[in-house]
Design a protein around this motif. Structure first.
Motif, PDB file in Angstrom:
ATOM      1  N   HIS A   1       7.237  -4.284   9.615  1.00  0.00           N
ATOM      2  CA  HIS A   1       7.199  -5.727   9.325  1.00  0.00           C
ATOM      3  C   HIS A   1       8.171  -6.084   8.209  1.00  0.00           C
ATOM      4  O   HIS A   1       8.818  -7.141   8.245  1.00  0.00           O
ATOM      5  CB  HIS A   1       5.778  -6.136   8.916  1.00  0.00           C
TER       6      HIS A   1
ATOM      7  N   GLU B   1       3.578  -1.570   8.374  1.00  0.00           N
ATOM      8  CA  GLU B   1       3.952  -2.488   7.284  1.00  0.00           C
ATOM      9  C   GLU B   1       5.439  -2.361   6.964  1.00  0.00           C
ATOM     10  O   GLU B   1       6.092  -3.359   6.649  1.00  0.00           O
ATOM     11  CB  GLU B   1       3.104  -2.233   6.031  1.00  0.00           C
TER      12      GLU B   1
ATOM     13  N   GLU C   1       4.320  -6.997   2.285  1.00  0.00           N
ATOM     14  CA  GLU C   1       4.371  -5.771   3.088  1.00  0.00           C
ATOM     15  C   GLU C   1       4.556  -4.547   2.193  1.00  0.00           C
ATOM     16  O   GLU C   1       3.964  -3.492   2.441  1.00  0.00           O
ATOM     17  CB  GLU C   1       5.502  -5.855   4.119  1.00  0.00           C
TER      18      GLU C   1
ATOM     19  N   GLU D   1      -1.396  -8.403  12.514  1.00  0.00           N
ATOM     20  CA  GLU D   1      -2.228  -8.129  11.334  1.00  0.00           C
ATOM     21  C   GLU D   1      -3.719  -8.300  11.650  1.00  0.00           C
ATOM     22  O   GLU D   1      -4.564  -7.597  11.098  1.00  0.00           O
ATOM     23  CB  GLU D   1      -1.823  -9.027  10.165  1.00  0.00           C
TER      24      GLU D   1
ATOM     25  N   TYR E   1       0.767 -15.121   7.389  1.00  0.00           N
ATOM     26  CA  TYR E   1       1.864 -15.263   8.350  1.00  0.00           C
ATOM     27  C   TYR E   1       1.526 -16.297   9.425  1.00  0.00           C
ATOM     28  O   TYR E   1       2.386 -17.065   9.851  1.00  0.00           O
ATOM     29  CB  TYR E   1       2.199 -13.914   9.000  1.00  0.00           C
TER      30      TYR E   1
END
Ligand code: MN
Ligand code: MN
Length: 253
Positions: free
Chosen positions: A169, A166, A136, A65, A42
């Motif tokens: 996200h 997760e 994710e 993260e 990311y």
């Protein structure tokens, strides 16, 4: 700019160290779907991103993260610590024990070194966001499996936090993709060949030994779908001057 605060994002307490489980946790530290992979994917996508709003999103989640990496690394370290000087514990992860002195390193649970090959970075924002949604989902299922393999309440508590984030996200990446307003199957700039996009090639045919069918469903019938029998069983004539081909008929655009 990165700034380290000497505090975990989520406090970690464990009961009895479980070195075997500590080894499994390395999958989320230096593994393919682990926290370092997520952080790097990311953050580097963010470096490449020209859309300032979604760049902010990528940097926010990429940085979170890194925080997860610190939490899962701390958790793995707690479980692996006895491998330093306990013979039975050492046998659960000889690489960590002998080479690492009971400390974590960027390997997966099988001792394979972390690699940038884990990362999916295309420089095309909507394509990257799709990769991130899938990443994710993988991270979520890995955490779920880890939770299923421990009885330690403190460990489960930390893993449930990481697992839940997760999904958060996943929701954010999905909303970011949808808000770009691109049609679902519009990728890049060159349009797909008309007609050919709607052809479903039936290349797995017959009924299997356990009754596996030649299935029909919304993935190959209804709407614009056109079922095309397996080219291998067809003698297809090319629209070009009498040449025979084994693949599907080329579309006439
Ligand atoms: Mn994470
Ligand atoms: Mn995540």
């Amino acid at each position: 700019m990165y700034h380290h605060i000497k505090q975990l994002m989520y406090t970690v307490h464990i009961g009895r160290p479980d070195p075997r489980f500590g080894n499994m946790l390395l999958e989320q530290f230096g593994g393919a779907n682990g926290e370092l992979a997520a952080a790097m994917q990311y953050s580097i996508q963010g470096l490449n991103c020209d859309d300032p709003d979604r760049k902010d999103l990528l940097m926010d989640i990429g940085t979170e993260e890194l925080n997860h990496l610190e939490v899962v690394g701390t958790l793995a370290r707690m479980h692996l610590k006895p491998t330093k000087d306990n013979r039975d514990a050492a046998a659960e992860d000889p690489l960590i024990s002998i080479a690492g002195g009971g400390g974590v390193n960027l390997y997966n649970s099988m001792g394979n070194a972390w690699t940038a090959d884990y990362l999916k970075i295309t420089g095309e924002l909507d394509v990257d966001l799709r990769s991130n949604i899938a990443a994710e989902a993988r991270a979520k299922i890995v955490y779920e499996r880890l939770i299923n393999f421990t009885d330690d309440p403190g460990t489960i508590d930390a893993l449930r936090f990481l697992m839940t984030r997760e999904i958060t996200h996943m929701k954010a990446f999905t909303a970011a993709l949808e808000s770009m307003g691109k049609p679902m199957f519009s990728i890049g700039r060159i349009p797909p060949t008309p007609g050919l996009t709607d052809q479903y090639f039936n290349t797995s045919t017959g009924v299997g030994d356990r009754g596996e069918p030649d299935a029909r469903g919304p993935w190959n019938q209804g709407g614009d779908w056109q079922m095309v029998d397996a080219p291998a069983f067809q003698e297809l004539e090319s629209p070009r001057a009498g040449t025979r081909q084994t693949g599907p008929v080329e579309p006439l655009v």
